[in-house]
Design a protein around this motif. Structure first.
Motif, PDB file in Angstrom:
ATOM      1  N   ALA A  65       3.502   1.652   2.740  1.00 22.38           N
ATOM      2  CA  ALA A  65       2.193   1.481   2.120  1.00 22.38           C
ATOM      3  C   ALA A  65       1.904   2.652   1.186  1.00 22.38           C
ATOM      4  O   ALA A  65       2.383   3.771   1.401  1.00 22.38           O
ATOM      5  N   ASN A  66       1.111   2.393   0.168  1.00 28.74           N
ATOM      6  CA  ASN A  66       0.715   3.438  -0.775  1.00 28.74           C
ATOM      7  C   ASN A  66      -0.527   4.186  -0.326  1.00 28.74           C
ATOM      8  O   ASN A  66      -0.876   5.211  -0.906  1.00 28.74           O
ATOM      9  N   THR A  67      -1.200   3.661   0.670  1.00 34.06           N
ATOM     10  CA  THR A  67      -2.426   4.271   1.169  1.00 34.06           C
ATOM     11  C   THR A  67      -2.478   4.110   2.684  1.00 34.06           C
ATOM     12  O   THR A  67      -1.995   3.107   3.210  1.00 34.06           O
ATOM     13  N   PRO A  68      -3.044   5.074   3.385  1.00 32.33           N
ATOM     14  CA  PRO A  68      -3.123   4.925   4.840  1.00 32.33           C
ATOM     15  C   PRO A  68      -4.045   3.784   5.277  1.00 32.33           C
ATOM     16  O   PRO A  68      -3.909   3.281   6.385  1.00 32.33           O
ATOM     17  N   ARG A  69      -4.938   3.363   4.427  1.00 31.25           N
ATOM     18  CA  ARG A  69      -5.860   2.273   4.781  1.00 31.25           C
ATOM     19  C   ARG A  69      -5.152   0.934   4.973  1.00 31.25           C
ATOM     20  O   ARG A  69      -5.700   0.027   5.578  1.00 31.25           O
ATOM     21  N   THR A  70      -3.941   0.810   4.435  1.00 31.21           N
ATOM     22  CA  THR A  70      -3.189  -0.442   4.577  1.00 31.21           C
ATOM     23  C   THR A  70      -1.959  -0.264   5.466  1.00 31.21           C
ATOM     24  O   THR A  70      -1.110  -1.149   5.512  1.00 31.21           O
ATOM     25  N   ALA A  71      -1.861   0.856   6.169  1.00 36.17           N
ATOM     26  CA  ALA A  71      -0.682   1.153   6.982  1.00 36.17           C
ATOM     27  C   ALA A  71      -0.932   0.855   8.450  1.00 36.17           C
ATOM     28  O   ALA A  71      -2.059   0.927   8.930  1.00 36.17           O
TER      29      ALA A  71
END
Length: 161
Positions: A65-71
């Motif tokens: 993921a490019n962001t922790p919000r989608t990990a």
């Protein structure tokens, strides 16, 4: 044609016959967010090689993921320096539940040669509950992928120190 016959014909065309089968497509892949928290960056380079190489991550059910919000999991490499500790905590806080922590490399696990001092907090095991630890200095992309696959596979022992 009577309305009853037309309704029966329409219902038979729309309603599936037989038992409902489970979907063929599995859930979305397990997404990792990578943070290099300090050290020599060799483990971070191996994770980058895994991400950009031809290792069949999609087939293994793994994505980055490019962001922790989608990990789904936080993948940490390197000993945690005092300057990077707030970054690791912020990434962890931004992740949705349920979430997990993956330590890659000896430094991320127990600090390796970077012991607890004025600039380094050491490894993650002293500060957090690590769900999966992949040892090595540095572990190869194959070893990292093998550890992730063992983490995802039910009934197999999890990689640990």
């Amino acid at each position: 044609m009577s309305i009853v016959l037309m309704r029966a014909l329409f219902t038979s065309l729309v309603t599936p016959a037989g038992p409902v089968l489970p979907p063929v497509v599995s859930r979305s892949p397990l997404a990792f967010f990578h943070v290099d928290s300090g050290g020599c960056e060799a483990c971070g380079l191996e994770v980058e090689a895994l991400m950009t190489g031809n290792y069949g991550l999609a087939e293994a059910g793994v994505a980055f993921a490019n962001t922790p919000r989608t990990a789904d999991m936080l993948l940490v490499t390197g000993a945690c320096s005092r300057m990077m500790a707030p970054v690791v905590k912020a990434a962890w806080a931004a992740m949705p539940e349920p979430k997990g922590l993956l330590a890659v490399g000896t430094c991320a696990i127990d600090g390796g040669p970077f012991s607890n001092n004025y600039a380094v907090l050491g490894g993650l095991q002293a500060h957090a509950s690590v769900d999966c630890a992949i040892p090595g200095c540095p572990p190869s992309p194959d070893a990292i992928l093998d550890g992730i696959i063992r983490l995802l596979s039910p009934g197999t022992p999890r990689p640990a120190v």
